[in-house]
Write an enzyme that holds these catalytic residues in place. Structure first.
Site, PDB file in Angstrom:
ATOM      1  N   ARG A 193       0.669  -1.110  -0.036  1.00  0.00           N
ATOM      2  CA  ARG A 193       0.138  -0.048   0.111  1.00  0.00           C
ATOM      3  C   ARG A 193       0.708   1.255   0.043  1.00  0.00           C
ATOM      4  NH1 ARG A 193      -3.766   2.489   4.231  1.00  0.00           N
ATOM      5  NH2 ARG A 193      -5.536   3.569   3.060  1.00  0.00           N
ATOM      6  N   HIS A 243       0.242   4.454  -2.534  1.00  0.00           N
ATOM      7  CA  HIS A 243       0.239   5.747  -1.995  1.00  0.00           C
ATOM      8  C   HIS A 243       1.228   6.567  -2.255  1.00  0.00           C
ATOM      9  CE1 HIS A 243      -3.270   5.239   1.180  1.00  0.00           C
ATOM     10  NE2 HIS A 243      -3.411   4.802   0.071  1.00  0.00           N
ATOM     11  N   ASP A 244       2.333   6.194  -2.332  1.00  0.00           N
ATOM     12  CA  ASP A 244       3.762   7.048  -2.751  1.00  0.00           C
ATOM     13  C   ASP A 244       3.407   7.534  -4.452  1.00  0.00           C
ATOM     14  OD1 ASP A 244       6.002   8.220  -3.188  1.00  0.00           O
ATOM     15  OD2 ASP A 244       7.172   6.440  -3.733  1.00  0.00           O
ATOM     16  N   VAL A 287       0.710  10.237  -5.467  1.00  0.00           N
ATOM     17  CA  VAL A 287       0.858  11.689  -5.020  1.00  0.00           C
ATOM     18  C   VAL A 287       2.278  12.318  -5.528  1.00  0.00           C
ATOM     19  CG1 VAL A 287       0.882  13.135  -3.189  1.00  0.00           C
ATOM     20  CG2 VAL A 287      -0.435  11.191  -2.990  1.00  0.00           C
ATOM     21  N   GLY A 291       3.922  11.401  -8.151  1.00  0.00           N
ATOM     22  CA  GLY A 291       4.668  10.393  -8.844  1.00  0.00           C
ATOM     23  C   GLY A 291       5.476   9.573  -7.782  1.00  0.00           C
ATOM     24  N   ASP A 339       8.108   9.072  -5.978  1.00  0.00           N
ATOM     25  CA  ASP A 339       9.456   9.760  -5.537  1.00  0.00           C
ATOM     26  C   ASP A 339       9.469   9.692  -4.150  1.00  0.00           C
ATOM     27  OD1 ASP A 339       7.330  11.230  -4.567  1.00  0.00           O
ATOM     28  OD2 ASP A 339       8.182  13.195  -5.165  1.00  0.00           O
ATOM     29  N   SER A 365       8.107  10.464  -1.747  1.00  0.00           N
ATOM     30  CA  SER A 365       7.346  11.522  -0.894  1.00  0.00           C
ATOM     31  C   SER A 365       6.506  10.961   0.401  1.00  0.00           C
ATOM     32  CB  SER A 365       6.528  12.419  -1.720  1.00  0.00           C
ATOM     33  OG  SER A 365       5.547  11.815  -2.482  1.00  0.00           O
ATOM     34  N   ASN A 373      -3.690   8.623   5.048  1.00  0.00           N
ATOM     35  CA  ASN A 373      -2.721   7.979   5.644  1.00  0.00           C
ATOM     36  C   ASN A 373      -2.607   8.031   7.124  1.00  0.00           C
ATOM     37  OD1 ASN A 373      -1.611   7.224   3.074  1.00  0.00           O
ATOM     38  ND2 ASN A 373      -0.362   9.057   2.972  1.00  0.00           N
ATOM     39  N   PRO A 379      -7.558   8.088  -3.580  1.00  0.00           N
ATOM     40  CA  PRO A 379      -8.865   7.754  -3.689  1.00  0.00           C
ATOM     41  C   PRO A 379      -9.339   7.346  -2.250  1.00  0.00           C
ATOM     42  CG  PRO A 379      -7.644   5.789  -4.591  1.00  0.00           C
ATOM     43  CD  PRO A 379      -6.658   6.988  -4.287  1.00  0.00           C
ATOM     44  N   HIS A 417      -6.660  -5.680  -2.031  1.00  0.00           N
ATOM     45  CA  HIS A 417      -7.240  -6.026  -1.076  1.00  0.00           C
ATOM     46  C   HIS A 417      -7.458  -7.463  -0.540  1.00  0.00           C
ATOM     47  CE1 HIS A 417      -8.762  -1.646  -1.550  1.00  0.00           C
ATOM     48  NE2 HIS A 417      -7.809  -1.766  -1.116  1.00  0.00           N
ATOM     49  N   THR A 418      -7.115  -8.261  -1.531  1.00  0.00           N
ATOM     50  CA  THR A 418      -7.182  -9.711  -0.996  1.00  0.00           C
ATOM     51  C   THR A 418      -6.246  -9.889   0.197  1.00  0.00           C
ATOM     52  OG1 THR A 418      -6.221 -11.794  -2.059  1.00  0.00           O
ATOM     53  CG2 THR A 418      -5.223 -10.044  -2.855  1.00  0.00           C
ATOM     54  N   SER A 462     -11.451 -15.814   3.905  1.00  0.00           N
ATOM     55  CA  SER A 462     -10.480 -16.261   2.905  1.00  0.00           C
ATOM     56  C   SER A 462      -9.730 -17.854   3.500  1.00  0.00           C
ATOM     57  CB  SER A 462      -9.426 -15.504   2.447  1.00  0.00           C
ATOM     58  OG  SER A 462      -8.715 -15.742   1.429  1.00  0.00           O
TER      59      SER A 462
HETATM   60  C1  HEM Z   1      -9.373   1.820  -5.784  1.00  0.00           C
HETATM   61  C2  HEM Z   1      -9.101   2.410  -4.800  1.00  0.00           C
HETATM   62  C3  HEM Z   1      -8.704   2.296  -3.285  1.00  0.00           C
HETATM   63  C4  HEM Z   1      -9.305   2.596  -2.222  1.00  0.00           C
HETATM   64  C5  HEM Z   1     -10.604   3.574  -2.065  1.00  0.00           C
HETATM   65  C6  HEM Z   1      -8.733   1.939  -1.240  1.00  0.00           C
HETATM   66  C7  HEM Z   1      -8.929   2.099   0.283  1.00  0.00           C
HETATM   67  C8  HEM Z   1      -8.439   1.370   1.270  1.00  0.00           C
HETATM   68  C9  HEM Z   1      -8.791   1.496   2.597  1.00  0.00           C
HETATM   69  C10 HEM Z   1      -9.895   2.489   3.077  1.00  0.00           C
HETATM   70  C11 HEM Z   1      -8.139   0.702   3.337  1.00  0.00           C
HETATM   71  C12 HEM Z   1      -7.958   0.356   4.669  1.00  0.00           C
HETATM   72  C13 HEM Z   1      -7.104   1.339   5.338  1.00  0.00           C
HETATM   73  C14 HEM Z   1      -7.189   1.387   7.043  1.00  0.00           C
HETATM   74  O1  HEM Z   1      -8.259   0.953   7.577  1.00  0.00           O
HETATM   75  O2  HEM Z   1      -6.417   1.731   7.728  1.00  0.00           O
HETATM   76  C15 HEM Z   1      -7.008   0.056   2.530  1.00  0.00           C
HETATM   77  C16 HEM Z   1      -6.199  -0.798   2.774  1.00  0.00           C
HETATM   78  C17 HEM Z   1      -5.235  -1.387   1.729  1.00  0.00           C
HETATM   79  N1  HEM Z   1      -5.238  -1.193   0.380  1.00  0.00           N
HETATM   80 FE1  HEM Z   1      -6.444  -0.063  -0.584  1.00  0.00          FE
HETATM   81  N2  HEM Z   1      -7.602   1.264  -1.680  1.00  0.00           N
HETATM   82  C18 HEM Z   1      -7.788   1.491  -2.977  1.00  0.00           C
HETATM   83  C19 HEM Z   1      -6.751   0.794  -4.001  1.00  0.00           C
HETATM   84  C20 HEM Z   1      -5.509   0.130  -3.472  1.00  0.00           C
HETATM   85  C21 HEM Z   1      -4.186  -0.068  -4.515  1.00  0.00           C
HETATM   86  C22 HEM Z   1      -4.478   0.176  -5.849  1.00  0.00           C
HETATM   87  C23 HEM Z   1      -3.578  -0.924  -3.608  1.00  0.00           C
HETATM   88  C24 HEM Z   1      -2.301  -1.586  -4.066  1.00  0.00           C
HETATM   89  C25 HEM Z   1      -1.735  -1.527  -5.134  1.00  0.00           C
HETATM   90  C26 HEM Z   1      -4.262  -1.091  -2.233  1.00  0.00           C
HETATM   91  C27 HEM Z   1      -3.541  -1.765  -1.042  1.00  0.00           C
HETATM   92  C28 HEM Z   1      -3.965  -1.870   0.099  1.00  0.00           C
HETATM   93  C29 HEM Z   1      -3.690  -2.797   0.898  1.00  0.00           C
HETATM   94  C30 HEM Z   1      -2.554  -3.821   0.688  1.00  0.00           C
HETATM   95  C31 HEM Z   1      -4.386  -2.503   2.319  1.00  0.00           C
HETATM   96  C32 HEM Z   1      -4.223  -3.143   3.397  1.00  0.00           C
HETATM   97  C33 HEM Z   1      -3.032  -2.513   4.052  1.00  0.00           C
HETATM   98  C34 HEM Z   1      -2.501  -3.111   5.550  1.00  0.00           C
HETATM   99  O3  HEM Z   1      -3.393  -3.976   6.099  1.00  0.00           O
HETATM  100  O4  HEM Z   1      -1.791  -2.238   6.155  1.00  0.00           O
HETATM  101  N3  HEM Z   1      -5.366  -0.433  -2.458  1.00  0.00           N
HETATM  102  N4  HEM Z   1      -7.284   0.507   1.118  1.00  0.00           N
END
Ligand code: HEM
Ligand SMILES: *[C@@H]1O[C@H](CO)[C@@H](O)[C@H](O)[C@H]1NC(C)=O
Ligand SMILES: *[C@@H]1O[C@H](CO)[C@@H](O)[C@H](O)[C@H]1NC(C)=O
Length: 329
Positions: free
Chosen positions: A64, A68-69, A72, A74, A76, A78, A93, A162, A192-193, A247
């Protein structure tokens, strides 16, 4: 003579700026550190493995961070800066992005191996790939040669990342701004798997969804009951649960697979931003495709990750190789 000299100086300046421009947009390459840091991949992989052994969730957190890097300013580095009003305290964040100490550990190990050579942004890109591999997801060739930026802006992160409470249209727009399309929206959401979400990220669905005074009816009733128990009204919003519920390895950490998309179709997503993937026919058909075809999910996911890793900082912002990922040199 004078004229020709000043013309010469003028053209030198032009060439100079063209060189800078070329450098900041020069393509990334897999062998960027082949000569300057030949053991880079092994060093990073070992550190990611160590962190994963200590806490499985770290794989998700590192993946993640790279996302997030890149969204925002690019890719980099940041997000790693301890800046005042920096990205770390942006809405998405604050109390959520994690893994910074592990990035420090990786960076220190890399610095011991080849000091002053590898950017923090590249370290994040490699660590993200290794995190997916370690959770049994697909591998890919990481392109390298990013440089670290000097600024980290909370408002830029608020605007660019997002959020879980957004519409599909809004999320798609944010992806489009960084050159990513609807396939990237769906395949990358498959991240989010793995990993966890806090109550804060989904409690909007539990009691008063969209000001209806009712729970979100698009969530499976049994799961709703469980999540309400975990996250009572006015309870601790920092409690966490798996993003990919029941899962195979539930309770521990999930393996990286397409089960997440199956859950989505079975009304068992946790985040509403993900349920919105079913709200248009384009995205719904991709969810259906990935839910049935793990290989296709992996292939599209890898493609999206490489595209995401190619998001460049604005060409004016030159970079450096930070010594400490938390601050400019
Ligand atoms: C489509 C837009 C996306 C939204 C709205 C979104 C939103 C979120 C939110 C709300 C969480 C929970 C964070 C928390 O409760 O602290 C989360 C977790 C996570 N997101 Fe996304 N996400 C998106 C796309 C992505 C992408 C593109 C990736 C990676 C390439 C990603 C990877 C992850 C991972 C791995 C977690 C779990 C992090 C952890 O357990 O520390 N997400 N995301
Ligand atoms: C970030 O979280 C901390 C701790 O919960 C909180 O005190 C602070 O107000 C939050 N910062 C922002 C900018 O939301
Ligand atoms: C979508 O974005 C617009 C403009 O930024 C904002 O006003 C609106 O509240 C957003 N809607 C949702 C559901 O996220």
């Amino acid at each position: 003579m004078m004229k020709s000299n000043s013309f010469c100086g003028y053209s030198l300046i032009i060439t100079f700026f063209m060189f800078l421009g070329a450098r900041s947009t020069s393509p990334l390459t897999p062998n960027f550190y082949g000569k300057t840091c030949p053991n880079l991949f092994t060093v990073v992989k070992n550190e990611v493995q160590k962190a994963f052994d200590k806490e499985n969730r770290m794989a998700a957190s590192l993946l993640r961070l790279h996302f997030h890097d890149c969204f925002v300013n690019g890719c980099d580095g940041s997000i790693l800066l301890d800046a005042r009003d920096g990205e770390k305290i942006s809405i998405s964040n604050n109390n959520s992005a994690r893994g910074f100490e592990v990035v420090d550990d990786i960076k220190n190990a890399v610095e011991r191996e080849c000091p002053g050579v590898v950017s923090c942004a590249d370290i994040l890109a490699i660590a993200a790939r290794d995190s997916v591999v370690i959770t049994r997801g697909p591998s890919w060739t990481v392109l390298l040669g990013r440089r670290d930026g000097f600024v980290s802006s909370r408002t830029a992160a608020d605007d660019g990342l997002p959020s879980a409470f957004e519409s599909l249209e809004n999320i798609t727009k944010k992806y489009a701004k960084v050159g990513l399309n609807i396939i990237d929206v769906v395949s990358s959401s498959g991240s989010h798997t793995i990993g966890l979400a806090r109550c804060a990220a989904f409690s909007n669905r539990l009691y008063n969804f969209l000001e209806t005074g009712l729970p979100d009816s698009s969530m499976d009733e049994n799961q709703m009951f469980q999540l309400q128990k975990l996250c009572p009204m006015n309870g601790d919003e920092m409690k966490t649960t798996l993003l990919d519920q029941d899962s195979e390895n539930a309770g521990c950490i999930n393996i990286f697979d397409n089960h997440y998309f199956q859950n989505l179709l079975n009304r068992k997503s946790v985040l509403s931003s993900v349920q919105v993937l079913l709200s248009s026919t384009d995205t719904k058909s991709l969810v259906e495709l990935y839910s049935m075809d793990n290989d296709r999910f992996f292939a599209d996911f890898v493609n999206s990750m490489i595209k995401m890793g190619n998001i460049r900082p604005p060409s004016r912002s030159r970079g450096e190789i930070r010594k400490n990922c938390r601050r400019p040199n």
